[in-house]
Enzyme design. Structure first.
Site, PDB file in Angstrom:
ATOM      1  N   VAL A  31      42.082 -60.769 -12.844  1.00  0.00           N
ATOM      2  CA  VAL A  31      40.969 -59.979 -13.378  1.00  0.00           C
ATOM      3  C   VAL A  31      40.195 -60.713 -14.461  1.00  0.00           C
ATOM      4  O   VAL A  31      39.178 -60.208 -14.935  1.00  0.00           O
ATOM      5  CB  VAL A  31      41.463 -58.622 -13.934  1.00  0.00           C
ATOM      6  CG1 VAL A  31      41.964 -57.732 -12.806  1.00  0.00           C
ATOM      7  CG2 VAL A  31      42.529 -58.813 -15.003  1.00  0.00           C
ATOM      8  N   TYR A  32      40.633 -61.882 -14.883  1.00  0.00           N
ATOM      9  CA  TYR A  32      39.871 -62.624 -15.881  1.00  0.00           C
ATOM     10  C   TYR A  32      38.527 -63.040 -15.283  1.00  0.00           C
ATOM     11  O   TYR A  32      38.483 -63.755 -14.276  1.00  0.00           O
ATOM     12  CB  TYR A  32      40.640 -63.857 -16.345  1.00  0.00           C
ATOM     13  CG  TYR A  32      41.882 -63.580 -17.163  1.00  0.00           C
ATOM     14  CD1 TYR A  32      42.218 -62.289 -17.569  1.00  0.00           C
ATOM     15  CD2 TYR A  32      42.728 -64.611 -17.551  1.00  0.00           C
ATOM     16  CE1 TYR A  32      43.353 -62.036 -18.323  1.00  0.00           C
ATOM     17  CE2 TYR A  32      43.859 -64.378 -18.312  1.00  0.00           C
ATOM     18  CZ  TYR A  32      44.176 -63.089 -18.694  1.00  0.00           C
ATOM     19  OH  TYR A  32      45.316 -62.848 -19.436  1.00  0.00           O
ATOM     20  N   ALA A  33      37.462 -62.571 -15.906  1.00  0.00           N
ATOM     21  CA  ALA A  33      36.099 -62.817 -15.407  1.00  0.00           C
ATOM     22  C   ALA A  33      35.983 -62.416 -13.939  1.00  0.00           C
ATOM     23  O   ALA A  33      35.302 -63.063 -13.144  1.00  0.00           O
ATOM     24  CB  ALA A  33      35.707 -64.285 -15.587  1.00  0.00           C
ATOM     25  N   ASP A  34      36.682 -61.325 -13.587  1.00  0.00           N
ATOM     26  CA  ASP A  34      36.630 -60.797 -12.214  1.00  0.00           C
ATOM     27  C   ASP A  34      37.028 -61.848 -11.177  1.00  0.00           C
ATOM     28  O   ASP A  34      36.470 -61.898 -10.067  1.00  0.00           O
ATOM     29  CB  ASP A  34      35.239 -60.249 -11.889  1.00  0.00           C
ATOM     30  CG  ASP A  34      34.861 -59.048 -12.747  1.00  0.00           C
ATOM     31  OD1 ASP A  34      35.764 -58.259 -13.070  1.00  0.00           O
ATOM     32  OD2 ASP A  34      33.681 -58.925 -13.110  1.00  0.00           O
ATOM     33  N   GLY A  35      38.000 -62.665 -11.521  1.00  0.00           N
ATOM     34  CA  GLY A  35      38.482 -63.682 -10.588  1.00  0.00           C
ATOM     35  C   GLY A  35      37.863 -65.048 -10.788  1.00  0.00           C
ATOM     36  O   GLY A  35      38.364 -66.058 -10.269  1.00  0.00           O
TER      37      GLY A  35
END
Length: 328
Positions: free
Chosen positions: A52-56
């Site tokens: 989920v960091y920066a939406d992948g």
């Protein structure tokens, strides 16, 4: 850089980890490449990310750098799954979601396996045995080498680890637990850390510098323009550690640093790095200068008198029922 075993496993990791929370959001490819290169050249191996960091995009960026900047075999890649961008359900620990998330992470990272796969949080809706089965399948299939958790409180960690130990060989032992831990946040010492020590689980501290406050950058009350405290997005993240109690701890760290002719950052990071049960604090440096400053702690060991003074000034108030931390 020295390396340590990750809990009661054969996996060895550098005793500082590189975090990628802000990659592909605040940190572009060129800067990320420099950070990864500096970390690797210093002997670092553990790189921590999440789906989920920066939406992948953080995983995708790391994947672009693997091989081109650092050999894959020199890295211990750790990622997480289980958090979801759903306002009605923040966590999804279902077997189907987790395994699909792992496959997507592997594709973004451009690798056939991760070295450490972590449950990002405890899902109170999904039966825990179903969630943990996803870890077993991931390791058995070769998509993950080791498994851990993140954000589990004491009873959740103990329950999960004990379940996994209940069928030796059939279930994968939990290697690690990632939790916030610093001189400004010692809550893990009440139940999480004692459970981890008893069960042979390593702690991977996040925010080991108290969300940047322990560096002393906020001592004068002003918010540096390039700091997280001055960021509209991250200011609420830093604000809880800008109170009077935190200020006393930061002052003590700064006094210790002056006496040792080092920086507050080095003192704060060395303190948490060498706590019982800790394998590798995860450093979320945004610049090469910040990372180099963190890496400079490698040769620093705090005198026992300094450790005791810092322990005393930052001691958390554990009310009933308490645990005798000093006996560990």
């Amino acid at each position: 850089m020295d390396h340590r075993h990750l809990g009661r496993t054969g996996l060895r990791v550098s005793r500082l980890g590189l975090g990628t929370l802000t990659w592909a959001r605040d940190i572009g490819e060129q800067d990320a490449a420099e950070l990864l290169r500096i970390f690797w050249e210093a002997g670092g191996s553990l790189v921590d990310t999440a789906d989920v960091y920066a939406d992948g995009a953080a995983e995708y960026l790391l994947g672009r750098l693997i091989g081109s900047v650092v050999p894959r075999e020199d890295l211990v890649i750790a990622t997480k799954a289980g958090s979801v961008p759903d306002p009605y359900r923040r966590y999804d620990g279902s077997r189907g979601h987790l395994l699909a998330a792992l496959d997507a992470s592997l594709e973004r990272l451009g690798t056939d396996h991760v070295d450490l796969w972590q449950l990002h949080a405890y899902d109170p809706v999904t039966p825990l045995e179903e969630t943990l089965q996803a870890l077993d399948i991931a390791v058995a299939s070769g998509r993950a080498r080791y498994a851990g958790v993140s954000g589990f409180c004491g009873w959740q960690l103990a329950k999960a680890a004990t379940w996994q130990l209940g069928a030796p060989g059939a279930r994968v032992r939990l290697a690690s637990s990632q939790m916030e831990y610093s001189l400004l946040q010692r809550g893990v010492e009440r139940e999480v850390l004692p459970a981890a020590l008893d069960l042979g689980i390593a702690l991977l501290p996040s925010s080991p510098l108290g969300r940047g406050v322990l560096t002393g950058k906020y001592r004068q009350g002003a918010l540096p323009a390039d700091s997280r405290g001055a960021s509209e997005q991250l200011a609420p993240f830093v604000a809880p550690y800008l109170d009077e109690a935190a200020s006393r701890i930061v002052d003590a760290v700064s006094i210790a640093a002056d006496g040792l002719a080092v920086t507050p950052l080095q003192v704060a990071l060395a303190w948490v790095r060498d706590r019982p049960g800790v394998a590798a604090p995860i450093v979320g440096a945004r610049t090469a200068r910040q990372l180099s400053a963190a890496l400079s702690v490698e040769d620093l060991s705090l005198p026992q008198e300094i450790c005791q003074a810092l322990d005393d000034v930052s001691a958390p108030e554990h009310r009933y029922p308490d645990h005798d931390w000093s006996s560990l």
